[in-house]
Design a protein around this motif. Structure first.
Motif, PDB file in Angstrom:
ATOM      1  N   ASP A   5      41.467  62.962  48.544  1.00  0.00           N
ATOM      2  CA  ASP A   5      41.306  61.692  47.865  1.00  0.00           C
ATOM      3  C   ASP A   5      40.136  60.877  48.425  1.00  0.00           C
ATOM      4  OD1 ASP A   5      42.068  59.760  46.010  1.00  0.00           O
ATOM      5  OD2 ASP A   5      43.115  58.631  47.580  1.00  0.00           O
ATOM      6  N   LYS A  10      34.984  57.406  43.806  1.00  0.00           N
ATOM      7  CA  LYS A  10      35.696  56.408  42.990  1.00  0.00           C
ATOM      8  C   LYS A  10      34.840  55.963  41.803  1.00  0.00           C
ATOM      9  CE  LYS A  10      38.961  54.787  46.365  1.00  0.00           C
ATOM     10  NZ  LYS A  10      38.719  55.799  47.416  1.00  0.00           N
ATOM     11  N   ARG A  66      40.888  60.046  37.904  1.00  0.00           N
ATOM     12  CA  ARG A  66      40.837  60.549  39.298  1.00  0.00           C
ATOM     13  C   ARG A  66      42.053  61.419  39.604  1.00  0.00           C
ATOM     14  NH1 ARG A  66      40.919  58.008  43.912  1.00  0.00           N
ATOM     15  NH2 ARG A  66      39.221  59.058  44.994  1.00  0.00           N
TER      16      ARG A  66
END
Ligand SMILES: Cc1ncc(COP(=O)(O)O)c(C=O)c1O
Length: 425
Positions: A5, A10, A66
């Motif tokens: 992650d 982003k 995402r």
């Protein structure tokens, strides 16, 4: 351990504000009977269209997208090709970003997911596209199934016949697949009238997909060339930068193959925009000689001319690739941003023929084990040449390339290359 992650970006990165010169905008043909730019509103999902025309440098990736990226295995691995280095006796270090690790086997899913998501968000329940070898069609079929939408894929006829396995995957994901030219569209019928044996081309399949989407009020998803696609693909390059940072490496030479330019742009633009890396090499095929024979001019991305004119290096919208060539990268044009960057001398280009890429693919297979997509084998050939160059000059270069896909469903291509090139001994 750094978590996935934290490596997955982003934001998507858009190179347009960082280009050395303004990008010539898409435009309508002079004296046209209808506005292609207005028509885009009925062709593309709204948010895709908005992102196509944005001049923002960074665009937030929706959390939902995402999550999907994480679920298909992003970030993809960055491998060091140590055995290949040893085989080539090069002082260079060779790394590759492996986009073949996604479920569909290529980078194409990186833009199929957000486009499908945006279509679904605005209430669309059926998406349409074209595909050549089937990598893009497969990505769209999977992305559509993720969001419970129907999908229709116009597959270039020669590939439809030569690639029954990709057709099966698309159908297993729930897509309708047609061999283009079809008689489902006016444009397809017109092509078939003049030549019922027409093998099809990406440009024709694209026009059919767009016409079919317009007629039925579905939406069209775009697989390469347009800026919005290269924007979405920037996850590749951004992850690579982070992954190299974690290793304490600085890239010298970045290499990728070019069909329409989406994996190359996605991979290199975050480097170019952030002034990382020293050389960028775009590799294409000598049999579809966009860079060496193409012209830099306004041209239509699709053969029927339903999309706006864009300024790009092009062999012409009606270009039909040699049917015997098995190396992929058959699209007639180069993404406008990449065309500009090569014209400005920021990106170098190179073309290799089928024999060269076949031999490079074999070297890679024998040393690294992965069967590369024939498209990606073009990049591998340039990597091999650069690694040998580094040996001659005794330079400890860091070469990073994008392995845009695996070739496990392209074995028929390799088989026909083996037969033709007699290289099976
Ligand atoms: C594995 C793979 N690499 C590269 C390409 C070339 O497309 P692009 O230049 O848009 O990345 C394709 C096109 O279908 C592909 O399937």
């Amino acid at each position: 351990m750094v978590k996935e992650d934290e490596i997955l970006p982003k934001y998507w990165y858009n190179i347009i504000p960082d280009l050395p010169k303004p990008l010539p905008p898409p435009r309508d043909p002079q004296g046209a009977d209808f506005s292609r730019i207005d028509l885009l509103r009925s062709i593309l999902p709204k948010e895709v269209l908005r992102q196509q025309f944005t001049i923002e440098r960074y665009i937030k990736i929706p959390e939902e997208v995402r999550d999907r990226y994480l679920s298909i295995g992003r970030p993809t691995p960055l491998f060091r090709a140590k055995r290949l280095e040893e085989y080539l006796k090069t002082p260079a270090r060779i790394y590759f970003k492996y986009e073949g690790a996604t479920p569909t086997g290529s980078h194409k899913i990186n833009t199929a997911i957000p486009q499908a998501y945006f279509a679904k968000e605005e209430g669309i329940d059926h998406v349409v596209t074209e595909t050549g070898a089937g990598q893009w069609g497969t990505a769209v079929a999977l992305a559509a199934s993720m969001y419970n939408m129907k999908s229709t894929i116009f597959m270039v006829k020669v590939s439809y016949e030569q690639k029954p396995m990709r057709r099966s995957i698309m159908q297993l994901y729930g897509a309708n697949v047609y061999a283009s030219p079809t008689n489902l569209t006016e444009y397809g019928k017109k092509i078939l009238e003049t030549n019922p044996q027409h093998p099809g081309s990406l440009g024709i399949a694209m026009s059919e997909a767009i016409e079919y989407a317009l007629k039925n009020e579905f939406r069209y998803l775009v697989g390469s060339v347009l800026d919005v696609v290269l924007l979405h693909q920037s996850v590749i390059g951004q992850e690579t930068i982070t992954q190299l940072d974690l290793l304490g490496e600085d890239a010298d030479i970045l290499i990728g193959c070019v069909g329409g330019g989406s994996n190359f742009g996605g991979f290199t633009y975050p480097f170019i925009g952030n002034k990382k890396g020293k050389r960028y090499i775009a590799v294409s095929s000598a049999e579809i000689p966009k860079f060496s024979k193409g012209e830099y001019k306004y041209d239509f991305p699709d053969s029927a001319g339903l999309l706006p004119l864009v300024k790009m290096i092009t062999l012409g919208k009606d270009y039909v690739p040699p049917p015997i060539y098995a190396g992929g990268l058959r699209y007639h044009g180069v993404a406008p941003t990449l065309s500009l960057l090569t014209k400005e001398g920021i990106v170098e280009w190179r073309e290799y023929n089928e024999r060269e890429i076949f031999e490079a693919a074999k070297i890679f297979m024998e040393n690294q084990g992965i069967v590369p997509a024939p498209e990606s084998a073009h990049a591998i050939k340039a990597v091999v040449d650069e690694a040998i160059e580094a040996r001659k000059n005794n330079e400890r270069k860091v070469i990073v390339f994008n392995l845009s896909g695996h070739g496990l469903l392209d074995l028929s291509n390799y088989e026909s290359m083996m037969k033709r090139l007699n290289g099976n001994g």
